[in-house]
Design an enzyme around this catalytic site. Sequence first.
Site, PDB file in Angstrom:
ATOM      1  N   ALA A  63       0.916  -1.219   0.120  1.00 30.37           N
ATOM      2  CA  ALA A  63      -0.130  -0.160   0.040  1.00 30.37           C
ATOM      3  C   ALA A  63       0.859   1.264  -0.035  1.00 30.37           C
ATOM      4  CB  ALA A  63      -0.902   0.064   1.057  1.00 30.37           C
ATOM      5  N   GLY A 108       0.493  -4.949   1.034  1.00 30.36           N
ATOM      6  CA  GLY A 108      -0.650  -5.114   0.125  1.00 30.36           C
ATOM      7  C   GLY A 108      -0.048  -5.810  -1.083  1.00 30.36           C
ATOM      8  N   GLU A 131       4.620  -4.959   7.103  1.00 33.99           N
ATOM      9  CA  GLU A 131       3.999  -3.704   7.780  1.00 33.99           C
ATOM     10  C   GLU A 131       4.346  -3.720   9.378  1.00 33.99           C
ATOM     11  OE1 GLU A 131       2.528  -6.331   6.326  1.00 33.99           O
ATOM     12  OE2 GLU A 131       1.139  -5.267   4.697  1.00 33.99           O
TER      13      GLU A 131
HETATM   14  N1  CAA Z   1       4.738   3.107  -0.838  1.00 27.03           N
HETATM   15  C1  CAA Z   1       4.940   4.320  -1.409  1.00 27.03           C
HETATM   16  N2  CAA Z   1       6.036   4.292  -1.985  1.00 27.03           N
HETATM   17  C2  CAA Z   1       6.922   3.268  -2.236  1.00 27.03           C
HETATM   18  C3  CAA Z   1       6.598   2.066  -1.698  1.00 27.03           C
HETATM   19  C4  CAA Z   1       5.339   2.098  -0.971  1.00 27.03           C
HETATM   20  N3  CAA Z   1       4.870   0.950  -0.459  1.00 27.03           N
HETATM   21  N4  CAA Z   1       7.673   1.291  -1.998  1.00 27.03           N
HETATM   22  C5  CAA Z   1       8.330   1.866  -2.913  1.00 27.03           C
HETATM   23  N5  CAA Z   1       7.955   3.084  -3.150  1.00 27.03           N
HETATM   24  C6  CAA Z   1       8.759   4.235  -3.723  1.00 27.03           C
HETATM   25  C7  CAA Z   1       9.837   4.652  -3.053  1.00 27.03           C
HETATM   26  O1  CAA Z   1       9.676   5.868  -2.069  1.00 27.03           O
HETATM   27  C8  CAA Z   1      10.818   5.310  -4.147  1.00 27.03           C
HETATM   28  O2  CAA Z   1      10.107   6.724  -4.388  1.00 27.03           O
HETATM   29  P1  CAA Z   1      11.220   7.909  -4.730  1.00 27.03           P
HETATM   30  O3  CAA Z   1      12.095   7.537  -5.952  1.00 27.03           O
HETATM   31  O4  CAA Z   1      10.216   8.935  -4.976  1.00 27.03           O
HETATM   32  O5  CAA Z   1      12.128   8.013  -3.362  1.00 27.03           O
HETATM   33  C9  CAA Z   1      10.481   4.266  -5.137  1.00 27.03           C
HETATM   34  O6  CAA Z   1       9.399   3.662  -5.014  1.00 27.03           O
HETATM   35  C10 CAA Z   1      11.455   3.358  -5.325  1.00 27.03           C
HETATM   36  O7  CAA Z   1      11.787   2.707  -4.097  1.00 27.03           O
HETATM   37  P2  CAA Z   1      13.267   2.606  -3.472  1.00 27.03           P
HETATM   38  O8  CAA Z   1      14.059   3.665  -3.554  1.00 27.03           O
HETATM   39  O9  CAA Z   1      12.802   2.485  -1.956  1.00 27.03           O
HETATM   40  O10 CAA Z   1      13.647   1.247  -4.078  1.00 27.03           O
HETATM   41  P3  CAA Z   1      14.727   0.099  -3.531  1.00 27.03           P
HETATM   42  O11 CAA Z   1      15.292  -0.690  -4.710  1.00 27.03           O
HETATM   43  O12 CAA Z   1      15.805   0.802  -2.518  1.00 27.03           O
HETATM   44  O13 CAA Z   1      13.871  -0.548  -2.515  1.00 27.03           O
HETATM   45  C11 CAA Z   1      12.038  -1.807  -1.795  1.00 27.03           C
HETATM   46  C12 CAA Z   1      12.717  -1.486  -2.820  1.00 27.03           C
HETATM   47  C13 CAA Z   1      12.722  -2.863  -0.752  1.00 27.03           C
HETATM   48  C14 CAA Z   1      10.673  -2.403  -2.083  1.00 27.03           C
HETATM   49  C15 CAA Z   1      11.511  -0.663  -0.781  1.00 27.03           C
HETATM   50  O14 CAA Z   1      10.938   0.294  -1.826  1.00 27.03           O
HETATM   51  C16 CAA Z   1      10.404  -0.869   0.249  1.00 27.03           C
HETATM   52  O15 CAA Z   1      10.764  -1.509   1.361  1.00 27.03           O
HETATM   53  N6  CAA Z   1       9.170  -0.381   0.091  1.00 27.03           N
HETATM   54  C17 CAA Z   1       8.159  -0.607   1.138  1.00 27.03           C
HETATM   55  C18 CAA Z   1       7.785  -1.791   1.098  1.00 27.03           C
HETATM   56  C19 CAA Z   1       6.655  -1.975   2.034  1.00 27.03           C
HETATM   57  O16 CAA Z   1       7.082  -1.751   3.461  1.00 27.03           O
HETATM   58  N7  CAA Z   1       5.350  -2.441   2.004  1.00 27.03           N
HETATM   59  C20 CAA Z   1       4.521  -2.458   2.866  1.00 27.03           C
HETATM   60  C21 CAA Z   1       3.541  -1.310   2.939  1.00 27.03           C
HETATM   61  S1  CAA Z   1       1.981  -1.207   4.114  1.00 27.03           S
HETATM   62  C22 CAA Z   1       1.005  -2.083   3.617  1.00 27.03           C
HETATM   63  O17 CAA Z   1       1.230  -2.680   2.430  1.00 27.03           O
HETATM   64  C23 CAA Z   1      -0.093  -2.338   4.425  1.00 27.03           C
HETATM   65  C24 CAA Z   1      -1.301  -3.183   3.824  1.00 27.03           C
HETATM   66  O18 CAA Z   1      -1.057  -4.551   4.089  1.00 27.03           O
HETATM   67  C25 CAA Z   1      -2.535  -2.684   3.283  1.00 27.03           C
END
Ligand code: CAA
Length: 257
Positions: A63, A108, A131
């Site tokens: 998400a 998500g 999460e």
């Molecule tokens: N939400 C918003 N933006 C996100 C995102 C997310 N879940 N995941 C990645 N992005 C964005 C980053 O902010 C970044 O944007 P900018 O270029 O503007 O800075 C872009 O996507 C690229 O991401 P990274 O620079 O972080 O890429 P990376 O290769 O270094 O890392 C990753 C990749 C390990 C997937 C890392 O992006 C990450 O950990 N993302 C979040 C994963 C996460 O925590 N997901 C759970 C969300 S909560 C949820 O989903 C609740 C639910 O059940 C409903």
Amino acid sequence: MEPIRCEHRGPVAVLTLNRPEALNALNRATLEALRGCCAQLAADHSVRAVVLTGEGRAFAAGADIAEMRGHSPADATAFSRLGHAALADLEGLAAPTIAAVNGYALGGGCELACACDWIYASQRARFGQPEVKLGVIPGFGGTSRLVRRVGVAWAKELVLSGEPVDAETALRIGLVNRTFPPEALLDAAVKAGETIAARSAVAVAAAKRVIQEGQGADLHVAHALEQEAFGLVSAREDRAEGMDAFLEKRDPKFPGR
Ligand code: CAA
């Protein structure tokens, strides 16, 4: 730019999450677009299978954290409800759905894949429910659909540790049905959709519905659902054609009725 692209490859619809700059993070607009796509697909009887994939290096990295950061508790509940509604729309399609997980399927994103009938994955894919690293819990089915798919022990390890697993582990624990080299993934998923399209639409839809309804039911109820559906499909033209074709040693031409 549309957050989801929908293209048709013969009888197979391919939905592509299309926010690669945010690793296809699921924001409100994307979830609403998914609901719109599902409504269109449900009304289009030429669509016999649906493949869901992601543009770029992620399937969906969860998400949208930037959008969720400003949520009040009431907003968060509403957002979780929207995600659940969108995933229920996907799960409720009569046509089978296959997630073609091309990269990260986190939070998500992993929950979205679990709302599909089965998951094919690139050997580069990674799955997880991170999460708890953000101080929240899964909000789109990670405490329910994921548990039913991989069992409570693996679901707890994924959800409570927040640590991701690679595609090989996902395959071993039954989260993923098969893995493919990255370049072969989409074609393999579309081919599986084409195989389904060659079967009786009536029988496929009935079997999918009975499996789904039966999962949440007591075993006796599940058996009764199957018996009733077995009788119902036997009233349909597809059954006459399927059995005639077998007895006449030819391929069936199902009318889909
Ligand atoms: N939400 C918003 N933006 C996100 C995102 C997310 N879940 N995941 C990645 N992005 C964005 C980053 O902010 C970044 O944007 P900018 O270029 O503007 O800075 C872009 O996507 C690229 O991401 P990274 O620079 O972080 O890429 P990376 O290769 O270094 O890392 C990753 C990749 C390990 C997937 C890392 O992006 C990450 O950990 N993302 C979040 C994963 C996460 O925590 N997901 C759970 C969300 S909560 C949820 O989903 C609740 C639910 O059940 C409903």
